[in-house]
Design a protein around this motif. Structure first.
Motif, PDB file in Angstrom:
ATOM      1  N   LEU A  35       0.837  -1.190   0.000  1.00  0.00           N
ATOM      2  CA  LEU A  35       0.000   0.000   0.000  1.00  0.00           C
ATOM      3  C   LEU A  35       0.879   1.249   0.000  1.00  0.00           C
ATOM      4  CD1 LEU A  35      -2.768  -1.077   2.533  1.00  0.00           C
ATOM      5  CD2 LEU A  35      -2.976  -0.854   0.059  1.00  0.00           C
ATOM      6  N   PRO A  36       0.583   2.215  -0.871  1.00  0.00           N
ATOM      7  CA  PRO A  36       1.463   3.381  -0.998  1.00  0.00           C
ATOM      8  C   PRO A  36       1.397   4.345   0.177  1.00  0.00           C
ATOM      9  CG  PRO A  36      -0.482   3.645  -2.361  1.00  0.00           C
ATOM     10  CD  PRO A  36      -0.541   2.257  -1.814  1.00  0.00           C
ATOM     11  N   ASN A  37       0.246   4.392   0.850  1.00  0.00           N
ATOM     12  CA  ASN A  37       0.084   5.365   1.937  1.00  0.00           C
ATOM     13  C   ASN A  37      -0.636   4.735   3.120  1.00  0.00           C
ATOM     14  OD1 ASN A  37       1.036   7.926   0.583  1.00  0.00           O
ATOM     15  ND2 ASN A  37      -0.619   7.374  -0.814  1.00  0.00           N
ATOM     16  N   PRO A  38      -0.186   5.047   4.335  1.00  0.00           N
ATOM     17  CA  PRO A  38      -0.918   4.612   5.521  1.00  0.00           C
ATOM     18  C   PRO A  38      -2.152   5.497   5.704  1.00  0.00           C
ATOM     19  CG  PRO A  38       0.915   5.990   6.169  1.00  0.00           C
ATOM     20  CD  PRO A  38       1.015   5.822   4.678  1.00  0.00           C
ATOM     21  N   PRO A  39      -3.030   5.167   6.637  1.00  0.00           N
ATOM     22  CA  PRO A  39      -4.159   6.057   6.906  1.00  0.00           C
ATOM     23  C   PRO A  39      -3.678   7.451   7.289  1.00  0.00           C
ATOM     24  CG  PRO A  39      -4.482   3.935   7.978  1.00  0.00           C
ATOM     25  CD  PRO A  39      -3.078   3.943   7.453  1.00  0.00           C
ATOM     26  N   ASN A  40      -4.450   8.458   6.899  1.00  0.00           N
ATOM     27  CA  ASN A  40      -4.122   9.821   7.325  1.00  0.00           C
ATOM     28  C   ASN A  40      -4.229   9.967   8.832  1.00  0.00           C
ATOM     29  OD1 ASN A  40      -3.814  10.495   4.644  1.00  0.00           O
ATOM     30  ND2 ASN A  40      -5.799  11.496   4.458  1.00  0.00           N
ATOM     31  N   TYR A  41      -5.212   9.233   9.407  1.00  0.00           N
ATOM     32  CA  TYR A  41      -5.438   9.341  10.861  1.00  0.00           C
ATOM     33  C   TYR A  41      -6.304   8.166  11.294  1.00  0.00           C
ATOM     34  CZ  TYR A  41      -6.737  11.211  15.418  1.00  0.00           C
ATOM     35  OH  TYR A  41      -6.917  11.376  16.771  1.00  0.00           O
ATOM     36  N   VAL A  42      -6.092   7.709  12.507  1.00  0.00           N
ATOM     37  CA  VAL A  42      -6.937   6.665  13.073  1.00  0.00           C
ATOM     38  C   VAL A  42      -6.955   6.787  14.584  1.00  0.00           C
ATOM     39  CG1 VAL A  42      -5.038   4.981  13.102  1.00  0.00           C
ATOM     40  CG2 VAL A  42      -7.414   4.186  13.140  1.00  0.00           C
ATOM     41  N   ASP A  43      -8.125   6.652  15.180  1.00  0.00           N
ATOM     42  CA  ASP A  43      -8.273   6.550  16.628  1.00  0.00           C
ATOM     43  C   ASP A  43      -9.502   5.675  16.898  1.00  0.00           C
ATOM     44  OD1 ASP A  43     -10.516   8.153  16.266  1.00  0.00           O
ATOM     45  OD2 ASP A  43      -9.609   9.967  17.083  1.00  0.00           O
ATOM     46  N   ASP A  44     -10.021   5.699  18.105  1.00  0.00           N
ATOM     47  CA  ASP A  44     -11.151   4.835  18.445  1.00  0.00           C
ATOM     48  C   ASP A  44     -12.447   5.257  17.763  1.00  0.00           C
ATOM     49  OD1 ASP A  44      -9.608   3.241  20.082  1.00  0.00           O
ATOM     50  OD2 ASP A  44     -10.007   4.437  21.880  1.00  0.00           O
ATOM     51  N   ILE A  45     -12.486   6.487  17.245  1.00  0.00           N
ATOM     52  CA  ILE A  45     -13.731   7.009  16.678  1.00  0.00           C
ATOM     53  C   ILE A  45     -13.755   6.943  15.168  1.00  0.00           C
ATOM     54  CG2 ILE A  45     -15.208   9.050  16.482  1.00  0.00           C
ATOM     55  CD1 ILE A  45     -14.193   9.914  19.226  1.00  0.00           C
ATOM     56  N   TYR A  46     -12.677   7.422  14.525  1.00  0.00           N
ATOM     57  CA  TYR A  46     -12.727   7.457  13.063  1.00  0.00           C
ATOM     58  C   TYR A  46     -11.387   7.087  12.427  1.00  0.00           C
ATOM     59  CZ  TYR A  46     -10.261  11.993  12.524  1.00  0.00           C
ATOM     60  OH  TYR A  46      -9.329  13.007  12.513  1.00  0.00           O
ATOM     61  N   LEU A  47     -11.516   6.609  11.206  1.00  0.00           N
ATOM     62  CA  LEU A  47     -10.386   6.271  10.353  1.00  0.00           C
ATOM     63  C   LEU A  47     -10.467   7.150   9.109  1.00  0.00           C
ATOM     64  CD1 LEU A  47      -8.115   4.323   9.138  1.00  0.00           C
ATOM     65  CD2 LEU A  47     -10.046   2.981   8.243  1.00  0.00           C
ATOM     66  N   GLU A  48      -9.364   7.807   8.756  1.00  0.00           N
ATOM     67  CA  GLU A  48      -9.323   8.601   7.529  1.00  0.00           C
ATOM     68  C   GLU A  48      -8.316   7.997   6.575  1.00  0.00           C
ATOM     69  OE1 GLU A  48      -9.430  13.033   7.497  1.00  0.00           O
ATOM     70  OE2 GLU A  48      -7.571  12.842   6.325  1.00  0.00           O
ATOM     71  N   LEU A  49      -8.788   7.650   5.378  1.00  0.00           N
ATOM     72  CA  LEU A  49      -7.933   7.093   4.337  1.00  0.00           C
ATOM     73  C   LEU A  49      -7.717   8.123   3.235  1.00  0.00           C
ATOM     74  CD1 LEU A  49      -9.448   3.506   3.893  1.00  0.00           C
ATOM     75  CD2 LEU A  49      -7.421   4.170   5.214  1.00  0.00           C
ATOM     76  N   GLN A 220     -15.882  -2.806  11.880  1.00  0.00           N
ATOM     77  CA  GLN A 220     -16.414  -3.992  12.541  1.00  0.00           C
ATOM     78  C   GLN A 220     -15.739  -4.300  13.874  1.00  0.00           C
ATOM     79  OE1 GLN A 220     -16.093  -7.177   9.675  1.00  0.00           O
ATOM     80  NE2 GLN A 220     -17.232  -6.057   8.103  1.00  0.00           N
ATOM     81  N   GLN A 221     -14.409  -4.021  13.963  1.00  0.00           N
ATOM     82  CA  GLN A 221     -13.666  -4.440  15.148  1.00  0.00           C
ATOM     83  C   GLN A 221     -12.983  -3.299  15.891  1.00  0.00           C
ATOM     84  OE1 GLN A 221     -11.092  -7.858  14.317  1.00  0.00           O
ATOM     85  NE2 GLN A 221     -12.291  -8.322  12.471  1.00  0.00           N
ATOM     86  N   GLY A 222     -12.655  -2.227  15.180  1.00  0.00           N
ATOM     87  CA  GLY A 222     -11.975  -1.122  15.824  1.00  0.00           C
ATOM     88  C   GLY A 222     -10.545  -0.973  15.356  1.00  0.00           C
ATOM     89  N   PRO A 223      -9.838   0.054  15.833  1.00  0.00           N
ATOM     90  CA  PRO A 223      -8.477   0.352  15.355  1.00  0.00           C
ATOM     91  C   PRO A 223      -7.456  -0.734  15.643  1.00  0.00           C
ATOM     92  CG  PRO A 223      -9.027   1.679  17.280  1.00  0.00           C
ATOM     93  CD  PRO A 223     -10.288   1.017  16.856  1.00  0.00           C
ATOM     94  N   HIS A 224      -7.692  -1.535  16.686  1.00  0.00           N
ATOM     95  CA  HIS A 224      -6.717  -2.582  17.023  1.00  0.00           C
ATOM     96  C   HIS A 224      -6.615  -3.652  15.948  1.00  0.00           C
ATOM     97  CE1 HIS A 224     -10.599  -4.246  18.377  1.00  0.00           C
ATOM     98  NE2 HIS A 224     -10.060  -5.428  18.112  1.00  0.00           N
ATOM     99  N   ALA A 225      -7.621  -3.741  15.062  1.00  0.00           N
ATOM    100  CA  ALA A 225      -7.612  -4.758  14.017  1.00  0.00           C
ATOM    101  C   ALA A 225      -6.806  -4.330  12.791  1.00  0.00           C
ATOM    102  CB  ALA A 225      -9.046  -5.079  13.593  1.00  0.00           C
TER     103      ALA A 225
END
Length: 267
Positions: A35-49, A220-225
């Motif tokens: 994958l060329p880029n990791p997520p822009n941001y991730v926490d328990d509430i939201y993931l930004e790709l 489905q599972q959260g950031p730990h997945a």
């Protein structure tokens, strides 16, 4: 998951196969090395790709310059004909000259605007607590290259359960020919397979399958997945773009204040 026929009433153009639904188990394991880029941001509430309408930036802007220069050929030839022959060119030459001028200008303006008005990133946010998806969408219309209202960024929000991912493959008129692969997200009428909207998720099918799997795992599972990336996210707004004219002219990402707050917080 293999499908022999599209699940949707109106499959995407160039449909190849459907990806698992939002609440189905992912069928692909994200590989951070591919994958060329990791997520822009991730926490328990939201993931930004990260997301982008254009696979490559800066090609269009230089192609536009070529079309602009080429558009001057017809007027120059018509003026030369008038001076040399001492009278105006016949109607047929004037007509074809006007058609060529208009066509090259039309294409040039479209390519220029696509490369310079598309934002530096078009992120998509997955809020697992609200079960909503927020898309920083860039709208454009090739039939209206001079329009102000048909072009621009209009962020939109969708329900996670109403999304459906499709892998597509189309033959593209590139220099040597070839296939253009994408993964698109369709927005469905709740409880049906009726498509009410559709937008690009990623270029390249394998990449799109892995990013879609990341969205599924998070929702489905959260950031730990999610897998751990070996490198830090790009700062799309503040990265060095000194040698890329298109990215220098491209607008930065600025979410509307109300949607920005909603997409980053719990209900």
């Amino acid at each position: 998951m293999a499908y022999t026929a599209p699940l949707l009433n109106k499959p995407a153009e160039g449909w190849k196969h459907d990806l698992p639904g939002p609440n189905q188990p992912p069928t692909r394991t994200p590989n951070t090395r591919l994958l060329p880029n990791p997520p822009n941001y991730v926490d328990d509430i939201y993931l930004e790709l990260p997301r982008s309408t254009l696979a490559i930036r800066s090609v269009g802007i230089w192609a536009a310059v070529i079309f602009f220069l080429t558009s001057t050929v017809a007027p120059v030839l018509l003026i030369d004909f008038t001076v040399t022959e001492g009278h105006l060119p016949p109607f047929v030459l004037n007509f074809f000259g006007l058609v060529l001028l208009s066509t090259f200008l039309w294409i040039g303006v479209y390519l220029w605007r696509m490369d310079t008005e598309a934002p530096r990133d078009e992120p998509i946010r997955f809020n697992r607590l609200r079960r909503k998806v927020y898309v920083y969408r860039f709208f454009h219309d090739g039939a209206k290259p001079f329009s102000r209202t048909a072009w621009g960024v209009r962020p939109v929000a969708y329900d996670w359960d109403d999304l459906h991912a499709e892998a597509c493959s189309l033959y593209g008129p590139m220099g040597t020919g070839g296939f253009i692969e994408t993964v698109t997200l369709a927005v469905l009428k709740p409880g049906t397979h009726e498509v009410i909207d559709r937008f690009l998720f990623t270029h390249e099918i394998h990449r799109g399958e892995m990013y879609w799997a990341m969205a599924q795992l998070f929702m489905q599972q959260g950031p730990h997945a999610l897998p751990t990336f070996p490198y830090v996210p790009r700062d799309w707004n503040n990265e060095d773009v000194s040698f890329n004219l298109a990215r220098r002219l491209a607008p930065k990402v600025v979410w509307p204040a109300e949607m920005d707050l909603e997409s980053r917080t719990a209900p």
